[in-house]
Structures are given as C-alpha cells and as structure tokens.
Scaffold this motif. Structure first.
Motif, PDB file in Angstrom:
ATOM      1  N   VAL A  99       1.226  -7.212  -0.885  1.00  0.00           N
ATOM      2  CA  VAL A  99       0.893  -6.923   0.612  1.00  0.00           C
ATOM      3  C   VAL A  99      -0.385  -6.575   0.883  1.00  0.00           C
ATOM      4  O   VAL A  99      -0.997  -5.625   0.456  1.00  0.00           O
ATOM      5  N   GLU A 100      -1.098  -6.754   2.207  1.00  0.00           N
ATOM      6  CA  GLU A 100      -2.008  -6.307   2.668  1.00  0.00           C
ATOM      7  C   GLU A 100      -2.099  -5.010   3.392  1.00  0.00           C
ATOM      8  O   GLU A 100      -0.739  -4.726   4.004  1.00  0.00           O
ATOM      9  N   ILE A 101      -2.950  -3.976   2.775  1.00  0.00           N
ATOM     10  CA  ILE A 101      -2.828  -2.603   3.568  1.00  0.00           C
ATOM     11  C   ILE A 101      -3.647  -2.470   4.451  1.00  0.00           C
ATOM     12  O   ILE A 101      -4.915  -2.704   4.432  1.00  0.00           O
ATOM     13  N   GLY A 102      -3.248  -1.813   5.887  1.00  0.00           N
ATOM     14  CA  GLY A 102      -4.467  -1.422   6.777  1.00  0.00           C
ATOM     15  C   GLY A 102      -4.394  -0.063   7.020  1.00  0.00           C
ATOM     16  O   GLY A 102      -3.670   0.828   6.379  1.00  0.00           O
TER      17      GLY A 102
ATOM     18  N   VAL B 276      17.006  -2.230  -1.176  1.00  0.00           N
ATOM     19  CA  VAL B 276      15.976  -0.904  -0.943  1.00  0.00           C
ATOM     20  C   VAL B 276      14.548  -1.692  -0.959  1.00  0.00           C
ATOM     21  O   VAL B 276      14.349  -2.461  -1.819  1.00  0.00           O
ATOM     22  N   VAL B 277      13.927  -1.116   0.049  1.00  0.00           N
ATOM     23  CA  VAL B 277      12.281  -1.621   0.049  1.00  0.00           C
ATOM     24  C   VAL B 277      11.590  -0.270  -0.294  1.00  0.00           C
ATOM     25  O   VAL B 277      11.809   0.711   0.266  1.00  0.00           O
ATOM     26  N   GLU B 278      10.520  -0.482  -1.014  1.00  0.00           N
ATOM     27  CA  GLU B 278       9.624   0.807  -1.330  1.00  0.00           C
ATOM     28  C   GLU B 278       8.289   0.267  -0.798  1.00  0.00           C
ATOM     29  O   GLU B 278       7.922  -0.710  -1.101  1.00  0.00           O
ATOM     30  N   GLU B 279       7.905   1.178   0.092  1.00  0.00           N
ATOM     31  CA  GLU B 279       6.695   0.891   0.703  1.00  0.00           C
ATOM     32  C   GLU B 279       5.616   2.063   0.395  1.00  0.00           C
ATOM     33  O   GLU B 279       6.119   3.203  -0.012  1.00  0.00           O
ATOM     34  N   LEU B 280       4.318   1.834   0.546  1.00  0.00           N
ATOM     35  CA  LEU B 280       3.343   2.783   0.450  1.00  0.00           C
ATOM     36  C   LEU B 280       3.032   3.756   1.497  1.00  0.00           C
ATOM     37  O   LEU B 280       3.426   3.316   2.579  1.00  0.00           O
ATOM     38  N   VAL B 281       3.005   5.039   1.154  1.00  0.00           N
ATOM     39  CA  VAL B 281       2.728   5.915   2.343  1.00  0.00           C
ATOM     40  C   VAL B 281       1.339   6.573   1.937  1.00  0.00           C
ATOM     41  O   VAL B 281       0.804   6.226   0.950  1.00  0.00           O
ATOM     42  N   GLU B 282       0.775   7.784   2.408  1.00  0.00           N
ATOM     43  CA  GLU B 282      -0.342   8.370   2.109  1.00  0.00           C
ATOM     44  C   GLU B 282      -0.391   9.014   0.782  1.00  0.00           C
ATOM     45  O   GLU B 282       0.584   9.124   0.392  1.00  0.00           O
ATOM     46  N   GLY B 283      -1.863   9.106   0.647  1.00  0.00           N
ATOM     47  CA  GLY B 283      -1.990   9.651  -0.605  1.00  0.00           C
ATOM     48  C   GLY B 283      -1.567   8.737  -2.169  1.00  0.00           C
ATOM     49  O   GLY B 283      -1.384   9.206  -3.175  1.00  0.00           O
ATOM     50  N   GLY B 284      -1.051   7.516  -1.956  1.00  0.00           N
ATOM     51  CA  GLY B 284      -0.921   6.768  -3.045  1.00  0.00           C
ATOM     52  C   GLY B 284       0.504   6.842  -3.524  1.00  0.00           C
ATOM     53  O   GLY B 284       1.160   6.158  -4.481  1.00  0.00           O
ATOM     54  N   TYR B 285       1.482   7.684  -2.620  1.00  0.00           N
ATOM     55  CA  TYR B 285       2.896   7.808  -2.907  1.00  0.00           C
ATOM     56  C   TYR B 285       3.810   6.646  -2.132  1.00  0.00           C
ATOM     57  O   TYR B 285       3.202   6.000  -1.366  1.00  0.00           O
TER      58      TYR B 285
ATOM     59  N   MET C 150       9.493   7.890   9.457  1.00  0.00           N
ATOM     60  CA  MET C 150       9.064   6.588   9.718  1.00  0.00           C
ATOM     61  C   MET C 150       7.698   6.255   9.415  1.00  0.00           C
ATOM     62  O   MET C 150       6.722   7.215   9.798  1.00  0.00           O
ATOM     63  N   ARG C 151       7.448   5.151   9.362  1.00  0.00           N
ATOM     64  CA  ARG C 151       5.856   4.524   9.341  1.00  0.00           C
ATOM     65  C   ARG C 151       5.840   3.264  10.146  1.00  0.00           C
ATOM     66  O   ARG C 151       6.722   2.404  10.299  1.00  0.00           O
ATOM     67  N   ALA C 152       4.673   3.230  10.870  1.00  0.00           N
ATOM     68  CA  ALA C 152       4.480   1.828  11.634  1.00  0.00           C
ATOM     69  C   ALA C 152       4.978   0.584  10.650  1.00  0.00           C
ATOM     70  O   ALA C 152       5.116  -0.359  10.993  1.00  0.00           O
ATOM     71  N   SER C 153       4.802   0.692   9.419  1.00  0.00           N
ATOM     72  CA  SER C 153       5.049  -0.255   8.385  1.00  0.00           C
ATOM     73  C   SER C 153       6.636  -0.668   8.566  1.00  0.00           C
ATOM     74  O   SER C 153       6.792  -1.854   8.282  1.00  0.00           O
ATOM     75  N   ASP C 154       7.237   0.113   8.901  1.00  0.00           N
ATOM     76  CA  ASP C 154       8.892  -0.109   9.038  1.00  0.00           C
ATOM     77  C   ASP C 154       9.177  -1.162   9.938  1.00  0.00           C
ATOM     78  O   ASP C 154      10.194  -1.775  10.103  1.00  0.00           O
TER      79      ASP C 154
ATOM     80  N   GLU D 142      -1.095   1.446   6.420  1.00  0.00           N
ATOM     81  CA  GLU D 142      -0.034   0.490   6.989  1.00  0.00           C
ATOM     82  C   GLU D 142       0.241  -0.728   6.315  1.00  0.00           C
ATOM     83  O   GLU D 142      -0.718  -1.471   6.361  1.00  0.00           O
ATOM     84  N   THR D 143       1.526  -1.088   5.995  1.00  0.00           N
ATOM     85  CA  THR D 143       1.511  -2.244   5.200  1.00  0.00           C
ATOM     86  C   THR D 143       1.757  -3.248   6.291  1.00  0.00           C
ATOM     87  O   THR D 143       2.544  -3.212   7.405  1.00  0.00           O
ATOM     88  N   LYS D 144       1.079  -4.462   6.006  1.00  0.00           N
ATOM     89  CA  LYS D 144       1.087  -5.498   6.791  1.00  0.00           C
ATOM     90  C   LYS D 144       2.226  -6.335   6.570  1.00  0.00           C
ATOM     91  O   LYS D 144       1.649  -7.583   5.647  1.00  0.00           O
ATOM     92  N   PHE D 145       3.474  -6.316   6.716  1.00  0.00           N
ATOM     93  CA  PHE D 145       4.461  -7.082   6.225  1.00  0.00           C
ATOM     94  C   PHE D 145       4.393  -8.493   7.070  1.00  0.00           C
ATOM     95  O   PHE D 145       5.500  -8.504   7.760  1.00  0.00           O
TER      96      PHE D 145
END
Length: 340
Positions: free
Chosen positions: A260-263, A97-106, A127-131, A277-280
């Motif tokens: 990770v960096e976030i854009g 499982v990968v946990e990633e940031l989405v809007e609002g800090g969730y 989905m998000r572009a982070s994926d 967007e997580t810059k993985f």
C-alpha cells in the motif's frame, strides 16, 4: 367402467344378459371384473416442491453460517502490537485481523469480531485516519481515542466508536498505562444493534479455486521498526513472534499481503514522530499465502469504502474461506520475504 347388475324380471332381459356375457367371455378372457384404473398422479406437497434454502456465509471468514446473523454489528478493536502489549488478549476469537503501519515504523492491529465475541480484548489503543479505509461500513470501533484531527475525520466518515468512559471499557490494574486499557467486548456487543448485515470483506472462494503458485512455508512482513513472521504448520499459519497470550493466538488459515501507499496524516505523535496514513484505495501488488504456497497477484479498491478485489494475470483471485490475517505493508520502505 364397472358393470352393474340388473333385476331379472323378464326373459328378454335374461336373454340379453346371456348374449352379452358370452360376447364378453369371448373378448375379455372370462373375467367379469375390470382391473382398477391407473390412479391419477397426486399433487406434489409443498415440501416436495420447495427448493432447499440458499446457504449463507459469514462475511469476515466466508465460512458457511448455520445460525441467524448476530444482532450486533461488526466490532473492530484497535489493539497495541508492541512488546509492551504482551500478552495480548482476545485475538484468538477474531474473525479477521488487519495489521497497519503507525508512527516510528511500528504497527497496530485492527481485530474484527462478528461470528464470535470474546469476553475481553486488549490492550486497546487509538485509531488512525488509516482506519477509514479498513473498517467496514456499519462497524463500530473500540478504541482508546485518537488525535483531534483524526477524530474529526473518523466522525466525518460516519464511523461510530467507543472509548474509555463508556460501559465495558476499563483499566486493568495489573498493567501500566497506556497499555492497560481493556474492553469487556461480549458485554459491549449486547448493547450494540446492527442495521444491516455486512457485505463480504474479501472475495471468498475455496482452495480448489487457487492457481498452483509456488512453495512458501515461511514469510516475514517488515514495516520498518517492526516485523511479523509466519510459519506454515499443521495446515495453518503460526505467528512466530506473536505477542498474544498462550493459546490465544489468531488462527490464521491464510495470510494476505497487500502493498500500500503511505502518506502523511498531517500531525505528529507525542514523541514527535510524524504519523503515517495508509492509503487503502487504488491498487497495488498482492501476495496470498495459503496451504504452504504463495500466489502472486494484484489488489484494487475503488475508494476508501470500496470492496477489495483480487486478481492474477489469468483472472479473478479469491481467498479460501477461513480466518485471514491481512498485512498492509508499505510499498516503499516495507519489505516482504518468504522461503520454501
């Protein structure tokens, strides 16, 4: 060679035989039979010469595989991770499982399935572009869709996806939208065909390979509005604030935290929040929690589709084979705390 008997037709022959027998008796100890000659070594059979087959390993856990590869690809399902998702269904069957940031800090979860596929999974979210940097090559994503700009980027990255309207994706009538979209994942997997077996998602090793590290029996990954906490219990890690159904929690053997960096993804969600967007890709710090200990290191990834590499100051770092929960915690505005 063995002696042959000749017919006794003349005295000369008899005399010669007597003389020969006396000579042999003096030289050979009185036995007129030779000992059997030593047998030549037999040729080895194919079963004796063939090497044992090389072991194969599950790409998402690093555990040894004793069966053939599944016919379906890796299936990544996007799962809601707010209190509204409770109870989450199907996480207990995930390989990783990968946990990633989405809007609002969730946060949102990307649950990976390959060695085992549950009957149902959900609630399924978007989905998000982070994926693009999270989903492995060749995998199929089960999702509730995405914003048009995200769909364009996901399609451009060549990632196939399945959403509502496809066979096996359904609405659970006992729940409220948008937290009622589920998928019959086992049925969906039967209709998907894998092109190639996926590569290892993480650099796998054994517990014996790990540096000593320091004690850490609890940890919390804080994303802003949401935090995920873990406690080391009975040889594994328990998510103490999980939304998963009872008995269906992810069985984490390790927790891997990557900073990770976030854009900015370039648009806002319906509530007006900017979508991160997580810059993985690139590099960052890493914390590997295993066996009640923590090992500090770094991660590198050559581009969004590159392999994840881990290292300490003394060399390469591997993750003990097993089920891993990966926390992609923002390097800025995110925190990771742990205690003995």
């Amino acid at each position: 060679m063995r002696h042959r008997r000749h017919p006794r037709s003349t005295h000369a022959v008899v005399a010669a035989l007597v003389a020969a027998s006396l000579l042999l008796a003096g030289c050979g100890g009185g036995d007129d039979e030779e000992a059997p000659s030593e047998a030549a070594p037999s040729e080895p059979t194919s079963s004796e010469t063939s090497e044992p087959p090389e072991p194969t390993y599950w790409p998402l856990t690093g555990l040894e595989r004793t069966t053939g590869a599944p016919k379906h690809p890796v299936i990544v399902t996007k799962v809601d991770n707010t209190s509204s998702s409770s109870p989450q269904v199907g996480l207990g069957s995930a390989d990783l499982v990968v946990e990633e940031l989405v809007e609002g800090g969730y946060t949102r979860l990307a649950a990976f399935y390959y060695s085992k596929v549950p009957a149902n999974i959900g609630p399924v979210r978007s989905m998000r572009a982070s994926d693009i940097g999270i989903v492995p090559e060749g995998a199929t994503v089960v999702t509730s869709g995405a914003a048009p700009i995200t769909i364009k980027r996901i399609n451009g990255a060549g990632i196939p996806w399945i959403t509502e309207g496809a066979a096996g994706v359904y609405r659970e009538t006992s729940r409220s939208a948008p937290y009622n979209l589920f998928a019959h994942l086992a049925d969906i997997s039967k209709r998907l065909k894998a092109k190639d077996e996926p590569p290892a998602y993480l650099p796998w090793g054994t517990e014996a390979d790990l540096p000593k590290g320091g004690k850490a029996s609890t940890l919390t990954a804080d994303f802003g509005a949401h935090s995920t906490s873990w406690a080391f219990q009975e040889g594994g890690y328990v998510n103490t604030d999980s939304y998963a159904a009872e008995g269906d929690q992810f069985p984490a053997d390790s927790v891997l935290v990557l900073r990770v960096e976030i854009g900015d993804a370039g648009y806002r969600d319906p509530a007006g929040y900017p979508v991160p967007e997580t810059k993985f890709e690139g590099k960052g710090s890493a914390l590997l929690f295993h066996g009640g200990r923590v090992i500090r290191g770094t991660w590198t990834k050559d581009g969004l589709t590159g392999a994840i590499e881990l290292a300490t100051k003394d060399g390469d770092l591997t993750v003990p084979a097993g089920h891993v929960w990966v926390e992609l915690v923002p390097a800025v505005n995110g925190t990771v705390t742990f205690a003995k």
